[in-house]
Design an enzyme around this catalytic site. Structure first.
Site, PDB file in Angstrom:
ATOM      1  N   TRP A 188      -9.923 -83.099  26.200  1.00  0.00           N
ATOM      2  CA  TRP A 188      -9.522 -82.876  27.584  1.00  0.00           C
ATOM      3  C   TRP A 188      -9.867 -81.438  27.940  1.00  0.00           C
ATOM      4  O   TRP A 188      -9.591 -80.517  27.179  1.00  0.00           O
ATOM      5  CB  TRP A 188      -8.016 -83.098  27.802  1.00  0.00           C
ATOM      6  CG  TRP A 188      -7.636 -82.686  29.199  1.00  0.00           C
ATOM      7  CD1 TRP A 188      -7.897 -83.373  30.351  1.00  0.00           C
ATOM      8  CD2 TRP A 188      -7.002 -81.454  29.598  1.00  0.00           C
ATOM      9  NE1 TRP A 188      -7.464 -82.648  31.443  1.00  0.00           N
ATOM     10  CE2 TRP A 188      -6.914 -81.476  31.009  1.00  0.00           C
ATOM     11  CE3 TRP A 188      -6.504 -80.350  28.911  1.00  0.00           C
ATOM     12  CZ2 TRP A 188      -6.348 -80.428  31.737  1.00  0.00           C
ATOM     13  CZ3 TRP A 188      -5.946 -79.293  29.635  1.00  0.00           C
ATOM     14  CH2 TRP A 188      -5.863 -79.346  31.040  1.00  0.00           C
ATOM     15  N   LYS A 231      -9.026 -86.851  34.461  1.00  0.00           N
ATOM     16  CA  LYS A 231      -7.891 -86.374  35.261  1.00  0.00           C
ATOM     17  C   LYS A 231      -8.280 -86.381  36.735  1.00  0.00           C
ATOM     18  O   LYS A 231      -9.457 -86.270  37.072  1.00  0.00           O
ATOM     19  CB  LYS A 231      -7.492 -84.965  34.795  1.00  0.00           C
ATOM     20  CG  LYS A 231      -6.213 -84.440  35.387  1.00  0.00           C
ATOM     21  CD  LYS A 231      -5.603 -83.352  34.518  1.00  0.00           C
ATOM     22  CE  LYS A 231      -4.387 -82.758  35.203  1.00  0.00           C
ATOM     23  NZ  LYS A 231      -3.495 -82.065  34.285  1.00  0.00           N
ATOM     24  N   ASP A 262      -4.502 -91.266  30.612  1.00  0.00           N
ATOM     25  CA  ASP A 262      -3.212 -90.584  30.676  1.00  0.00           C
ATOM     26  C   ASP A 262      -2.568 -91.041  31.982  1.00  0.00           C
ATOM     27  O   ASP A 262      -3.146 -90.850  33.062  1.00  0.00           O
ATOM     28  CB  ASP A 262      -3.444 -89.061  30.649  1.00  0.00           C
ATOM     29  CG  ASP A 262      -2.162 -88.250  30.737  1.00  0.00           C
ATOM     30  OD1 ASP A 262      -1.303 -88.571  31.577  1.00  0.00           O
ATOM     31  OD2 ASP A 262      -2.021 -87.271  29.981  1.00  0.00           O
ATOM     32  N   HIS A 265      -2.532 -89.025  35.167  1.00  0.00           N
ATOM     33  CA  HIS A 265      -3.804 -88.524  35.679  1.00  0.00           C
ATOM     34  C   HIS A 265      -4.465 -89.406  36.718  1.00  0.00           C
ATOM     35  O   HIS A 265      -5.680 -89.405  36.863  1.00  0.00           O
ATOM     36  CB  HIS A 265      -4.780 -88.303  34.514  1.00  0.00           C
ATOM     37  CG  HIS A 265      -4.387 -87.175  33.625  1.00  0.00           C
ATOM     38  ND1 HIS A 265      -5.206 -86.677  32.642  1.00  0.00           N
ATOM     39  CD2 HIS A 265      -3.253 -86.421  33.578  1.00  0.00           C
ATOM     40  CE1 HIS A 265      -4.583 -85.696  32.003  1.00  0.00           C
ATOM     41  NE2 HIS A 265      -3.411 -85.526  32.555  1.00  0.00           N
ATOM     42  N   HIS A 289      -2.530 -91.743  26.762  1.00  0.00           N
ATOM     43  CA  HIS A 289      -1.563 -90.654  26.757  1.00  0.00           C
ATOM     44  C   HIS A 289      -0.409 -91.133  27.610  1.00  0.00           C
ATOM     45  O   HIS A 289      -0.572 -91.306  28.819  1.00  0.00           O
ATOM     46  CB  HIS A 289      -2.155 -89.371  27.350  1.00  0.00           C
ATOM     47  CG  HIS A 289      -2.754 -88.479  26.325  1.00  0.00           C
ATOM     48  ND1 HIS A 289      -3.174 -87.205  26.594  1.00  0.00           N
ATOM     49  CD2 HIS A 289      -2.960 -88.672  25.001  1.00  0.00           C
ATOM     50  CE1 HIS A 289      -3.638 -86.658  25.483  1.00  0.00           C
ATOM     51  NE2 HIS A 289      -3.529 -87.535  24.510  1.00  0.00           N
ATOM     52  N   ASP A 297       1.705 -84.583  38.055  1.00  0.00           N
ATOM     53  CA  ASP A 297       1.473 -84.739  36.621  1.00  0.00           C
ATOM     54  C   ASP A 297       2.357 -83.750  35.853  1.00  0.00           C
ATOM     55  O   ASP A 297       1.887 -82.835  35.202  1.00  0.00           O
ATOM     56  CB  ASP A 297      -0.022 -84.468  36.351  1.00  0.00           C
ATOM     57  CG  ASP A 297      -0.375 -84.588  34.882  1.00  0.00           C
ATOM     58  OD1 ASP A 297       0.236 -85.413  34.191  1.00  0.00           O
ATOM     59  OD2 ASP A 297      -1.273 -83.851  34.429  1.00  0.00           O
ATOM     60  N   ASP A 299       4.485 -84.132  33.358  1.00  0.00           N
ATOM     61  CA  ASP A 299       4.717 -84.319  31.921  1.00  0.00           C
ATOM     62  C   ASP A 299       6.184 -84.253  31.531  1.00  0.00           C
ATOM     63  O   ASP A 299       6.553 -83.603  30.550  1.00  0.00           O
ATOM     64  CB  ASP A 299       3.865 -83.326  31.107  1.00  0.00           C
ATOM     65  CG  ASP A 299       2.382 -83.661  31.204  1.00  0.00           C
ATOM     66  OD1 ASP A 299       1.983 -84.703  30.673  1.00  0.00           O
ATOM     67  OD2 ASP A 299       1.623 -82.889  31.842  1.00  0.00           O
ATOM     68  N   ASP A 329       2.308 -87.639  25.482  1.00  0.00           N
ATOM     69  CA  ASP A 329       1.867 -86.368  26.060  1.00  0.00           C
ATOM     70  C   ASP A 329       2.877 -85.884  27.093  1.00  0.00           C
ATOM     71  O   ASP A 329       2.744 -86.175  28.273  1.00  0.00           O
ATOM     72  CB  ASP A 329       0.478 -86.539  26.698  1.00  0.00           C
ATOM     73  CG  ASP A 329      -0.074 -85.205  27.180  1.00  0.00           C
ATOM     74  OD1 ASP A 329       0.513 -84.161  26.856  1.00  0.00           O
ATOM     75  OD2 ASP A 329      -1.103 -85.208  27.894  1.00  0.00           O
TER      76      ASP A 329
HETATM   77  C1  RNT Z   1      -3.548 -82.295  30.495  1.00  0.00           C
HETATM   78  C2  RNT Z   1      -3.837 -83.422  29.572  1.00  0.00           C
HETATM   79  C3  RNT Z   1      -3.887 -83.076  28.118  1.00  0.00           C
HETATM   80  C4  RNT Z   1      -2.832 -82.081  27.700  1.00  0.00           C
HETATM   81  C5  RNT Z   1      -2.780 -81.813  26.216  1.00  0.00           C
HETATM   82  C6  RNT Z   1      -1.861 -80.685  25.870  1.00  0.00           C
HETATM   83  O1  RNT Z   1      -3.391 -82.687  31.787  1.00  0.00           O
HETATM   84  O2  RNT Z   1      -2.913 -84.452  29.790  1.00  0.00           O
HETATM   85  O3  RNT Z   1      -3.848 -84.230  27.362  1.00  0.00           O
HETATM   86  O4  RNT Z   1      -1.567 -82.463  28.137  1.00  0.00           O
HETATM   87  O5  RNT Z   1      -4.060 -81.588  25.755  1.00  0.00           O
HETATM   88 ZN    ZN Z   2      -2.971 -86.083  28.397  1.00  0.00          ZN
END
Ligand code: RNT
Ligand code: ZN
Length: 421
Positions: A188, A231, A262, A265, A289, A297, A299, A329
């Site tokens: 990424w 993303k 992910d 994303h 992810h 996003d 997390d 993630d």
């Molecule tokens: C970032 C991505 C990626 C990171 C990691 C830490 O938007 O999701 O995967 O979260 O590499």
């Molecule tokens: Zn990710």
């Protein structure tokens, strides 16, 4: 929780599911194939252990919060992950980022990393009988400060990141070989632009060129699998992200890589779960992810929400547990970090167990006969089935705390270990 109580509740649940032709014991057995790859970076807020300390930056991701107890070195990361794994049923893997190498007190720049910096992790994984996955770290570095890495127009920077990712593939392949289980090296990059950009074509051409260079070397698939993560936008890359889904999907397909989806994303109304059955028509394997975006996003810690459930259901309904690799993630620095790991991993596991307890034959037959009221009714009924009793039993036979018992374990760990850091 008292074992007798767990067992009583399970026996009733088993009968209830059996009435719908669902075999709870078989579902539990299938959980052996659901191996969640836990990310190392929740332990220390995506800090890594380079000397001097790298500062999180370079675009795209952000951690908020300053809850005490954060892992301050690699032994503490290991200690926390071991504790988390001890509180989780089933098996897990560990997903490492390149800046968690053991570099000692010397400065080892990203284009200098070697297998030996990860020998300690490989030994650790051997002892833990777990597999490793890997990630190049293309952020938190002066050469990423302008927001571009593999797609940078600055040739020096671009070559620096190409070298880093090449070395990560060497390291990941060694991990896979040593541990006898393929290591997924997931790329990424934060590359993108805050404001309207007028030369996307060149950035994307450069990214393609860099990746072509990186993937020139082949490694046996039994050691290394490469994945690329797309993303939509990030903080500081609101207007354009070079490695978009439209870029990576064809790239991965053409070059025999895995695509990493992910769920933070994509556009908020897009469903990541819905992409799985589409991608599986063309890819042998996928990487996920699993995260939780709150309005963006962000997390947040994964919880058992509709999004995660749909992802797990789609994997199970496609009979693709072995083809879809699940990584976590998220990074929340505002709560007990060990608690974050346990909540998030358990939620992902629960989503799979719920999916494995679905009366899929009955649902499919309703669907095939156009009985859509019946299909919807059964889906609703499944939501109130005694899943918790099956989950507790799964924890009990895995010798990990059932019910609310893990909360106390984490509180104890906090007072005995985390609060002393
Ligand atoms: C970032 C991505 C990626 C990171 C990691 C830490 O938007 O999701 O995967 O979260 O590499
Ligand atoms: Zn990710």
């Amino acid at each position: 929780m008292k074992e007798g109580k767990v067992l009583d509740a399970y026996n009733i649940a088993r009968e209830r599911y059996a009435e719908l032709d669902v075999d709870t014991d078989a579902a539990i057995k299938q959980m052996d194939d659901v191996i969640i790859s836990m990310h190392c970076w929740q332990a220390d807020d995506v800090g890594g252990f380079e000397k001097p300390d790298s500062v999180l930056g370079g675009g795209g991701i952000q951690v908020t919060g300053n809850y005490p107890g954060k892992a301050g070195n690699i032994s503490e990361v290991r200690q926390d992950i071991e504790k988390a794994m001890a509180l989780l049923p089933g098996k897990q893997r560990l997903n490492l980022h390149a800046f968690y190498g053991e570099f000692g007190d010397t400065f080892v720049d990203r284009d200098q990393i070697e297998i030996r910096h990860f020998a300690g992790w490989i030994d650790w994984a051997k002892n833990m009988k777990t597999g490793l996955d890997f990630n190049p770290t293309c952020f938190s570095h002066p050469r990423a400060d302008d927001g571009f890495t593999l797609s940078s127009k600055n040739e020096g920077n671009r070559n620096f990141w190409i070298e880093h990712v090449k070395r990560c593939r060497v390291i990941a392949a060694a991990m896979g070989k040593e541990l006898n289980t393929p290591c997924i090296n997931n790329i990424w990059i934060p590359d993108g632009s805050k404001d309207i950009s007028v030369d996307r074509f060149t950035n994307r051409a450069l990214l393609k060129e860099s990746l072509d260079e990186i993937f020139k070397v082949d490694y046996p698939a039994k050691h290394l699998k490469d994945s690329v993560e797309s993303k939509l936008f990030g903080i500081g890359s609101e207007s354009m992200v070079v490695g978009s889904y439209d870029f990576y999907l064809p790239y991965a397909l053409k070059n025999n890589l895995l695509i990493c989806l992910d769920n933070g994303h994509f556009h908020p109304t897009e469903q990541t779960g819905d992409k799985i059955s589409a991608c599986l028509q063309f890819f042998d394997e996928l990487m996920l992810h699993v995260t939780r975006g709150v309005r963006w996003d962000s997390d947040h810690v994964v919880i058992l929400n509709d999004e995660i459930l749909q992802i797990a259901q789609e994997v199970v309904r496609a009979n693709a547990i072995k083809r879809v690799h699940v990584g976590l993630d998220f990074f929340d620095a505002s709560i007990n970090r060990l608690g974050a790991y346990v909540i998030g991993t358990r939620a992902a596991q629960q989503a799979f167990l719920i999916s494995l307890l679905e009366p899929i034959n009955k649902l499919r037959s309703f669907e095939n006969q156009g009985q859509y009221f019946e299909r919807l009714a059964l889906l609703e009924i499944m939501k109130t089935m005694p899943f918790g009793a099956v989950w507790d039993y799964y924890c009990m036979i895995g010798n990990v705390p059932a019910g609310t018992d893990y909360i106390i374990e984490i509180q104890n760990y906090e007072s005995e270990v985390l609060s002393r850091r």
